[in-house]
Design a protein around this motif. Structure first.
Motif, PDB file in Angstrom:
ATOM      1  N   MET A   1      21.418  16.042  36.794  1.00 55.97           N
ATOM      2  CA  MET A   1      22.427  17.026  36.413  1.00 55.97           C
ATOM      3  C   MET A   1      23.245  16.539  35.218  1.00 55.97           C
ATOM      4  N   ARG A   2      23.647  15.285  35.232  1.00 54.22           N
ATOM      5  CA  ARG A   2      24.504  14.770  34.160  1.00 54.22           C
ATOM      6  C   ARG A   2      23.713  14.409  32.911  1.00 54.22           C
ATOM      7  N   THR A   3      22.437  14.061  33.084  1.00 56.36           N
ATOM      8  CA  THR A   3      21.602  13.706  31.930  1.00 56.36           C
ATOM      9  C   THR A   3      21.050  14.947  31.244  1.00 56.36           C
ATOM     10  N   ALA A   4      20.516  15.883  32.052  1.00 56.59           N
ATOM     11  CA  ALA A   4      19.839  17.059  31.504  1.00 56.59           C
ATOM     12  C   ALA A   4      20.697  18.317  31.543  1.00 56.59           C
ATOM     13  N   LEU A   5      21.870  18.256  32.221  1.00 57.55           N
ATOM     14  CA  LEU A   5      22.772  19.410  32.336  1.00 57.55           C
ATOM     15  C   LEU A   5      22.076  20.588  33.018  1.00 57.55           C
ATOM     16  N   ARG A   6      21.261  20.258  34.021  1.00 57.72           N
ATOM     17  CA  ARG A   6      20.576  21.265  34.808  1.00 57.72           C
ATOM     18  C   ARG A   6      21.073  21.235  36.244  1.00 57.72           C
ATOM     19  N   ARG A   7      20.957  22.346  36.911  1.00 57.11           N
ATOM     20  CA  ARG A   7      21.475  22.480  38.263  1.00 57.11           C
ATOM     21  C   ARG A   7      20.567  21.762  39.262  1.00 57.11           C
ATOM     22  N   PRO A   8      21.155  21.039  40.200  1.00 55.82           N
ATOM     23  CA  PRO A   8      20.332  20.362  41.212  1.00 55.82           C
ATOM     24  C   PRO A   8      19.607  21.370  42.107  1.00 55.82           C
ATOM     25  N   VAL A   9      18.415  21.014  42.542  1.00 55.03           N
ATOM     26  CA  VAL A   9      17.726  21.852  43.522  1.00 55.03           C
ATOM     27  C   VAL A   9      18.277  21.595  44.916  1.00 55.03           C
ATOM     28  N   SER A  10      18.901  20.437  45.102  1.00 53.40           N
ATOM     29  CA  SER A  10      19.476  20.103  46.398  1.00 53.40           C
ATOM     30  C   SER A  10      20.816  20.808  46.577  1.00 53.40           C
ATOM     31  N   PRO A  11      20.969  21.619  47.633  1.00 54.25           N
ATOM     32  CA  PRO A  11      22.239  22.327  47.847  1.00 54.25           C
ATOM     33  C   PRO A  11      23.384  21.400  48.232  1.00 54.25           C
ATOM     34  N   SER A  12      23.076  20.168  48.613  1.00 54.93           N
ATOM     35  CA  SER A  12      24.127  19.249  49.037  1.00 54.93           C
ATOM     36  C   SER A  12      24.793  18.518  47.881  1.00 54.93           C
ATOM     37  N   VAL A  13      24.243  18.673  46.683  1.00 57.11           N
ATOM     38  CA  VAL A  13      24.818  18.001  45.514  1.00 57.11           C
ATOM     39  C   VAL A  13      25.872  18.904  44.874  1.00 57.11           C
ATOM     40  N   ARG A  14      27.057  18.383  44.703  1.00 61.27           N
ATOM     41  CA  ARG A  14      28.154  19.149  44.123  1.00 61.27           C
ATOM     42  C   ARG A  14      27.917  19.338  42.623  1.00 61.27           C
ATOM     43  N   ARG A  15      28.005  20.582  42.164  1.00 61.54           N
ATOM     44  CA  ARG A  15      27.792  20.881  40.744  1.00 61.54           C
ATOM     45  C   ARG A  15      28.991  20.458  39.909  1.00 61.54           C
ATOM     46  N   ASP A  16      28.706  20.045  38.673  1.00 62.21           N
ATOM     47  CA  ASP A  16      29.766  19.656  37.742  1.00 62.21           C
ATOM     48  C   ASP A  16      30.121  20.808  36.816  1.00 62.21           C
ATOM     49  N   GLY A  17      31.374  20.888  36.409  1.00 57.51           N
ATOM     50  CA  GLY A  17      31.817  21.742  35.319  1.00 57.51           C
ATOM     51  C   GLY A  17      31.284  23.156  35.365  1.00 57.51           C
ATOM     52  N   GLN A  18      30.680  23.571  34.222  1.00 54.23           N
ATOM     53  CA  GLN A  18      30.191  24.944  34.105  1.00 54.23           C
ATOM     54  C   GLN A  18      28.989  25.220  34.993  1.00 54.23           C
ATOM     55  N   LEU A  19      28.374  24.190  35.513  1.00 56.86           N
ATOM     56  CA  LEU A  19      27.244  24.401  36.418  1.00 56.86           C
ATOM     57  C   LEU A  19      27.692  24.953  37.761  1.00 56.86           C
ATOM     58  N   ARG A  20      29.005  25.007  37.981  1.00 53.65           N
ATOM     59  CA  ARG A  20      29.523  25.633  39.198  1.00 53.65           C
ATOM     60  C   ARG A  20      29.530  27.153  39.084  1.00 53.65           C
ATOM     61  N   ALA A  21      29.415  27.681  37.864  1.00 49.03           N
ATOM     62  CA  ALA A  21      29.426  29.139  37.680  1.00 49.03           C
ATOM     63  C   ALA A  21      28.270  29.762  38.451  1.00 49.03           C
ATOM     64  N   PRO A  22      28.533  30.825  39.194  1.00 47.54           N
ATOM     65  CA  PRO A  22      27.460  31.431  39.997  1.00 47.54           C
ATOM     66  C   PRO A  22      26.354  32.017  39.122  1.00 47.54           C
ATOM     67  N   VAL A  23      25.131  31.878  39.578  1.00 46.46           N
ATOM     68  CA  VAL A  23      23.985  32.456  38.875  1.00 46.46           C
ATOM     69  C   VAL A  23      23.891  33.949  39.159  1.00 46.46           C
ATOM     70  N   GLY A  24      24.335  34.357  40.351  1.00 44.17           N
ATOM     71  CA  GLY A  24      24.267  35.777  40.688  1.00 44.17           C
ATOM     72  C   GLY A  24      22.856  36.188  41.065  1.00 44.17           C
ATOM     73  N   ASN A  25      22.463  37.352  40.585  1.00 42.95           N
ATOM     74  CA  ASN A  25      21.172  37.921  40.936  1.00 42.95           C
ATOM     75  C   ASN A  25      20.044  37.219  40.182  1.00 42.95           C
ATOM     76  N   ALA A  26      19.167  36.543  40.899  1.00 40.79           N
ATOM     77  CA  ALA A  26      18.004  35.912  40.270  1.00 40.79           C
ATOM     78  C   ALA A  26      16.902  36.958  40.131  1.00 40.79           C
ATOM     79  N   LEU A  27      16.510  37.243  38.916  1.00 48.90           N
ATOM     80  CA  LEU A  27      15.517  38.281  38.660  1.00 48.90           C
ATOM     81  C   LEU A  27      14.116  37.791  39.005  1.00 48.90           C
TER      82      LEU A  27
END
Length: 533
Positions: A292-318
């Motif tokens: 997450m901190r190296t690539a700025l991508r969201r973790p696939v693990s739901p137990s990992v707390r998101r940083d910064g703007q990665l906390r913004a909800p994705v909403g509807n996944a198309l």
């Protein structure tokens, strides 16, 4: 990677794609896996040494553009059981591959490693302008498409024929334009619904990295980027921009990339064991945090707390299309982003006496809606767009007037509205004379500019009672150049007392289709005809 090869050289004389080495004084197993990787995975290079030290598995990364990965994943296309001499594939997305090679894809082991949605980065002034016009300040793909059609948004997007990010963006916009809420079907892909959106594309590239470089190097060309959220976060963090882009996560949904790691030969026990080690390591919460901190991508693990703007909800996944024909049709419709020739639409409008009053009012409202008055999502996708060439032909018992405008701003749309608003009705209805005139105009356009797509919209509320007969129109049509007959189709709008059978025959003859406006409104019919399929 280099230390592992040095150990192999000392301990073995036999070279294998997957090598297990046990040397005196070193009880750890050392394994090297050759990985076919998308360019978006290069950002993880700093973590690969840790992976090797903690698991004994070294990943030998072979980076290639997304377009080069499909066939190389198929066994028998190169050296090695997995195809191309690779043991693993690590891509931003394998969706296109899974559609093109279903049988092969079903037998591969697949593990998502991180997530990133395709979003929009806007320069702050553009974001403020769009949010000021949007209810609650939230933006959708429809509003981005509308702003692209007016020239407000000029965006860069990687070529969808070459990259996962570009294809995901195109799928997202097309899904929003269809408005069904589900995965795209072939009938949802219309030939004109995305024209306004694509008119706003000013930069493209065969990779995300090249796209970002072009955006930075040509600051006046585009004011928006459509790509992975991680790309925009990274670009904002390195100080290459005068002002950071505002990240917009469209409220009507986004396509998510899950960066899957694929084992290309699940039947090989050595490769399977090494793959399992890599997957177990990548799925650790501590490693997911580092990704997450190296690539700025969201973790696939739901137990990992998101940083910064990665906390913004994705909403509807198309949903991504589940049929290859849908993707191919979408790409064919979107065309080459480096060769943009705006379309031309020839409107043949019935101005016979029967159109006076409410019917003419409905026609004028339809043109107003296409000019931007319709604020609905479907209206935003169907509107006239920058650069589009529009020819309006008013006819009664003969052709009364013809005028062509190229949309460059509100002034041109006003000119169009004034033309439709004028009177000058005819006392008869020469449907086939008007259509023959439309094909004469279209023939000239096709001859002068073969790259320009041309279509004819015929709107009438009555039966033909003047001018040439349908049979004469057909004779003249069949005598026209093959290029014109192949390229230009007619889309009649059935209105009032028009002869539906005759209009349907004309549509079939010319490769178009008829839209019936009697059960809806002219505005809805014209929006549907903008889909022109």
């Amino acid at each position: 990677m280099r230390r592992g090869r040095w150990v192999l050289a000392l301990c073995l004389t036999l070279t294998l794609t997957v090598t297990v080495t046990a040397c005196s004084g070193d009880d750890d197993e050392k394994t090297t896996l050759r990985v076919l990787a998308g360019p978006d995975l290069a950002v993880l290079e700093p973590l690969l040494d840790e992976l090797r030290d903690e698991t004994g598995v070294e990943l030998d990364m072979d980076y290639r553009a997304d377009a080069d990965t499909g066939d190389d994943l198929v066994p028998g296309t190169g050296t090695g059981k997995g195809g191309g001499g690779h043991d693993l594939a690590w891509l931003s997305t394998d969706r296109s591959f899974r559609l093109r090679h279903k049988d092969t894809a079903q037998r591969l082991l697949r593990t998502p490693t991180m997530l990133s949605p395709v979003v929009v980065g806007l320069r702050p002034d553009v974001a403020r302008e769009l949010r000021a016009k949007s209810p609650e300040g939230r933006l959708s793909w429809a509003e981005i498409a509308d702003a692209a059609a007016t020239g407000t948004v000029r965006f860069g997007m990687a070529d969808p024929r070459q990259t996962g990010s570009g294809l995901a963006a195109l799928v997202g916009v097309a899904t929003a334009a269809a408005g069904t809420g589900g995965a795209l079907r072939e009938n949802d892909v219309s030939c004109d619904r995305l024209r306004g959106f694509r008119s706003g594309q000013k930069l493209t590239a065969d990779s995300t990295r090249d796209l970002l470089d072009d955006f930075v190097d040509h600051p006046g060309t585009a004011n928006a980027l459509i790509t992975y959220e991680s790309d925009l976060l990274a670009l904002n963090s390195v100080g290459r921009l005068k002002e950071k882009l505002e990240i917009v996560r469209p409220q009507d949904g986004m396509v998510l990339a899950d960066f899957p790691l694929l084992l290309l030969d699940p039947d090989d026990p050595d490769r399977r064991a090494a793959y399992d080690k890599v997957v177990e390591w990548l799925q650790r919460d501590s490693v997911q945090e580092k990704i997450m901190r190296t690539a700025l991508r969201r973790p696939v693990s739901p137990s990992v707390r998101r940083d910064g703007q990665l906390r913004a909800p994705v909403g509807n996944a198309l949903f991504f299309p589940d049929q290859l024909a849908v993707v191919e049709r979408l790409l064919d419709d979107y065309g080459d982003p480096r060769r943009r020739v705006p379309d031309q639409v020839i409107f043949l409008l019935d101005f016979s006496g029967s159109m006076r009053g409410e019917r003419m009012k409905a026609l004028r409202e339809a043109f107003a809606d296409l000019s931007g008055a319709d604020s609905s999502a479907t209206g935003k996708f169907a509107r006239f767009y920058q650069g589009e060439r529009l020819t309006v032909v008013r006819f009664g018992g003969r052709v009364l007037e013809e005028k062509t405008v190229t949309v460059g701003g509100q002034k041109d749309l006003t000119t169009l509205a004034d033309l439709v608003a004028r009177g000058g009705y005819g006392d008869a209805t020469a449907v086939w004379t008007a259509l023959d005139h439309g094909y004469r105009t279209a023939s000239t356009v096709v001859a002068d500019d073969p790259e320009r797509a041309v279509s004819i919209v015929l709107m009438t509320d009555g039966e033909n009672n003047s001018g040439i007969a349908y049979e004469e129109f057909v004779r003249r049509y069949e005598a026209r150049a093959a290029e014109t007959r192949a390229a230009v189709h007619t889309y009649p709008v059935h209105f009032g007392e028009a002869d539906a059978g005759a209009l349907r025959r004309a549509a079939t003859k010319t490769g178009g289709r008829m839209v019936d406006a009697r059960g809806s409104s002219l505005s809805e019919a014209f929006k549907e005809i903008r889909g022109c399929r």
